[in-house]
Design a protein around this motif. Structure first.
Motif, PDB file in Angstrom:
ATOM      1  N   GLU A 245      -1.218  -2.579  11.148  1.00  0.00           N
ATOM      2  CA  GLU A 245      -1.169  -3.386   9.928  1.00  0.00           C
ATOM      3  C   GLU A 245      -2.198  -2.876   8.934  1.00  0.00           C
ATOM      4  O   GLU A 245      -3.336  -2.582   9.311  1.00  0.00           O
TER       5      GLU A 245
ATOM      6  N   GLU B  16      -7.901  -5.535   2.219  1.00  0.00           N
ATOM      7  CA  GLU B  16      -8.749  -5.035   1.130  1.00  0.00           C
ATOM      8  C   GLU B  16      -8.279  -3.642   0.675  1.00  0.00           C
ATOM      9  O   GLU B  16      -8.421  -3.278  -0.486  1.00  0.00           O
ATOM     10  N   VAL B  17      -7.693  -2.885   1.598  1.00  0.00           N
ATOM     11  CA  VAL B  17      -7.188  -1.541   1.255  1.00  0.00           C
ATOM     12  C   VAL B  17      -5.975  -1.682   0.334  1.00  0.00           C
ATOM     13  O   VAL B  17      -5.873  -1.034  -0.710  1.00  0.00           O
ATOM     14  N   GLU B  18      -5.094  -2.593   0.733  1.00  0.00           N
ATOM     15  CA  GLU B  18      -3.878  -2.788  -0.074  1.00  0.00           C
ATOM     16  C   GLU B  18      -4.221  -3.321  -1.453  1.00  0.00           C
ATOM     17  O   GLU B  18      -3.703  -2.861  -2.473  1.00  0.00           O
TER      18      GLU B  18
ATOM     19  N   THR C 100      -8.124  -7.047  19.574  1.00  0.00           N
ATOM     20  CA  THR C 100      -7.476  -5.965  18.817  1.00  0.00           C
ATOM     21  C   THR C 100      -8.058  -4.637  19.275  1.00  0.00           C
ATOM     22  O   THR C 100      -9.194  -4.572  19.723  1.00  0.00           O
TER      23      THR C 100
ATOM     24  N   HIS D 252       0.849  -1.196   0.000  1.00  0.00           N
ATOM     25  CA  HIS D 252       0.000   0.000   0.000  1.00  0.00           C
ATOM     26  C   HIS D 252       0.885   1.247   0.000  1.00  0.00           C
ATOM     27  O   HIS D 252       1.693   1.431   0.907  1.00  0.00           O
TER      28      HIS D 252
ATOM     29  N   GLU E  71      -7.705   2.817   7.290  1.00  0.00           N
ATOM     30  CA  GLU E  71      -7.098   1.847   6.366  1.00  0.00           C
ATOM     31  C   GLU E  71      -6.262   0.791   7.105  1.00  0.00           C
ATOM     32  O   GLU E  71      -5.715  -0.114   6.490  1.00  0.00           O
ATOM     33  N   PHE E  72      -6.151   0.967   8.423  1.00  0.00           N
ATOM     34  CA  PHE E  72      -5.250   0.101   9.197  1.00  0.00           C
ATOM     35  C   PHE E  72      -5.981  -0.544  10.369  1.00  0.00           C
ATOM     36  O   PHE E  72      -7.025  -0.074  10.808  1.00  0.00           O
ATOM     37  N   GLU E  73      -5.372  -1.625  10.868  1.00  0.00           N
ATOM     38  CA  GLU E  73      -5.811  -2.225  12.128  1.00  0.00           C
ATOM     39  C   GLU E  73      -4.662  -2.134  13.105  1.00  0.00           C
ATOM     40  O   GLU E  73      -3.500  -2.308  12.710  1.00  0.00           O
TER      41      GLU E  73
ATOM     42  N   PRO F 140      -0.179  -6.311   4.026  1.00  0.00           N
ATOM     43  CA  PRO F 140      -1.036  -7.053   4.948  1.00  0.00           C
ATOM     44  C   PRO F 140      -0.315  -8.298   5.473  1.00  0.00           C
ATOM     45  O   PRO F 140       0.357  -8.994   4.710  1.00  0.00           O
TER      46      PRO F 140
ATOM     47  N   ARG G 288      -5.056  -2.940   6.195  1.00  0.00           N
ATOM     48  CA  ARG G 288      -6.137  -3.885   5.912  1.00  0.00           C
ATOM     49  C   ARG G 288      -5.926  -4.479   4.520  1.00  0.00           C
ATOM     50  O   ARG G 288      -5.649  -3.734   3.571  1.00  0.00           O
TER      51      ARG G 288
END
Ligand code: NAP
Length: 487
Positions: free
Chosen positions: A416, A420-422, A486, A363, A474-476, A369, A418
């Motif tokens: 990290e 689906e974003v990357e 989390t 990304h 966009e991240f976790e 990811p 996500r």
């Protein structure tokens, strides 16, 4: 602790950014004896950066006393050393350390970084700033080991070997060869240049600035900044030509052709050195000295493919052998390898090699990811064919710092992207290559499957806009080990 792997422009930019924002536990691991990255290693005669120094420098460390448009390797290295020293990060460099593996430890919520010799570090975050141009590439030509003379790669120049009066063979005609061939041609007895693909050229004399201009830049407020802005726009124009090959690109091709025609007086050399592919597909080269050097009495340009390296020299497919005392490989770098052969293992034991099986992607070139708090600088799709990589690196440093600030503020273990974003950003990016010159021929920008993994397909200003503010959505965040869920 935050580990930065290697201390080139990218690593130094990251260390300065992190340290300036309260991350005081940064360590840079560098395999070379000193900092500088590409500017430490590439010391071939004439080594310089063909991007003007006003732009090829940090926005926060502008120099007004560059002595020419495009600085030499020695000046650039001295600049980087100085900036690193002024920001107190040079003392954070551990040199002579070659990192072999980085492994995410689920239980520890941290990375384990192992160097050759077995030394290990535990790190909350790892920034891999090895870039794209550091592992030497050698073509698969039979007989390379048979050559009885002196042989070296352009990025590991043998300064102990005196080329004067020698018969020298150079394989490759990329950006490096274009800089050193005109330097060594007058010294050697014979120079044979083996070219596989010709290049598009634009002029660059790069003479020292006249004193008046030097004084104006030095003393008149605003001149330096205006020059930097102008160079930014100029290099964006190059990208515009590459992005629009059937319209504006034709103007670029016409300009390059006019210049090349004026330089290539020898019809035979002109025929051999004339490119037959879209302007901007491969890297455009800037030199007013290379094509004239090819037309010297003691220089021969060979376009017949190389069949083998022999004990005495180079044999081409037509069966002709050209003898040489010295063979210089100017055949570039294994760009698609990025940080490999370093082993990078993320969550659930997943290897980065596996994640990048079909070509590297990340990304915005930085986050992947399954690899928490692992960041890449000058990573996939962040090379520029027009602008200055330093602008990208500064953006990346600030973006990574924002990511780490989120982790710190949330008292999390890591961050990290996500998946689906990357995946979406990669799809969009690859789509942006459609219709551009980059897709029209083979180059080091692409992998074996033809996927472009090196270059950013848009403008510098787009990269700056997209990386200015990290979007937390966009991240976790990965919870610290003692906690259950989390964050
Ligand atoms: P490069 O541009 O990748 O050039 C490698 C050369 O080796 C190409 O001409 C290539 O031909 C040739 N080659 C490969 N295999 C061959 C074979 N079997 N027979 C004959 N020729 C062969 O490498 P580089 O010159 O070291 O430059 C790499 C990158 O570093 C540049 O593109 C640039 O981004 C950067 N660089 C920048 C500067 C600067 O001033 N900013 C200066 C130097 C380098 P093909 O074209 O056919 O592949």
């Amino acid at each position: 602790m935050r580990i930065v792997i290697v201390a080139g422009f990218g690593g130094i930019a990251a260390a300065i950014e992190l340290q300036g924002h309260g991350f005081t536990d940064v360590t840079l691991l560098e395999r070379a004896p000193g900092l500088g990255g590409t500017w430490f290693h590439n010391t071939y005669p004439g080594a310089a950066c063909d991007v003007p120094s006003h732009l090829y420098s940090f926005s926060y460390a502008q120099r007004r006393d560059w002595d020419r448009l495009c600085s030499s390797q020695a000046d650039i290295l001295a600049y980087l050393e100085r900036v690193a020293h002024d920001h107190g990060v040079d003392s954070r460099v551990l040199s002579g350390v070659e990192v072999e593996a980085c492994e995410w430890g689920q239980d520890a919520g941290a990375w384990s970084v192992r160097a050759a010799g077995g030394r290990t570090w535990t790190a909350d975050a790892v920034i891999i700033a090895t870039g794209q141009l550091h592992r030497q590439a050698f073509p698969r030509i039979p007989g390379r080991e048979d050559f009885a003379g002196v042989a070296f790669h352009s990025s590991e120049w043998d300064h102990g070997y005196d080329l004067r009066g020698k018969r020298v063979a150079v394989v490759g005609t990329g950006a490096s060869a274009v800089q050193f061939v005109p330097e060594i041609a007058p010294e050697v007895a014979e120079l044979t240049v083996f070219q596989r693909t010709p290049n598009w050229f634009l002029p660059r004399k790069n003479r020292a600035y006249p004193n008046l201009l030097k004084q104006i830049v030095l003393r008149v407020p605003g001149v330096q900044a205006a020059r930097r802005r102008y160079m930014f726009e100029y290099t964006e124009t190059l990208t515009r030509l590459i992005r629009n090959p059937r319209t504006l690109g034709r103007i670029g091709a016409w300009r390059a052709a006019a210049f090349m025609r004026s330089q290539l007086r020898d019809p035979e050399v002109r025929r051999k050195a004339w490119p037959d592919y879209t302007f901007g597909c491969k890297r455009i080269l800037f030199s007013s000295w290379f094509l004239p050097a090819l037309q010297r009495e003691n220089v021969e340009l060979v376009t017949e493919p190389i069949a083998a390296i022999t004990e005495r020299g180079v044999r081409t497919e037509d069966g002709r052998e050209r003898e040489a005392d010295c063979l210089i490989w100017s055949t570039g770098f294994r760009t698609n390898d990025f940080m490999f052969p370093m082993e990078v293992t993320g969550r659930e034991g997943r290897s980065l090699r596996e994640a990048w099986r079909d070509g590297a992607h990340a990304h915005l070139g930085m986050t992947i990811p399954g690899f928490p708090s692992l960041f890449v600088m000058y990573g996939p799709n962040t090379n520029t064919s027009g602008g200055s990589i330093i602008l990208y690196l500064e953006q990346q440093a600030a973006y990574i710092r924002q990511a780490l600030a989120l982790v710190r503020d949330a008292r999390a273990a890591a961050i990290e992207v996500r998946p689906e974003v990357e995946a979406a950003s990669d799809r969009e990016l690859q789509g942006e290559f459609e219709g551009t010159a980059w897709t029209d021929c083979d180059s080091w920008y692409r992998n074996e499957d033809g996927r472009i993994v090196a270059n950013w397909p848009l403008y510098m200003r787009d990269y700056i806009a997209r990386t200015r503010e990290l979007d937390p959505a966009e991240f976790e965040l990965v919870a610290a080990p003692a906690e259950v869920s989390t964050v």
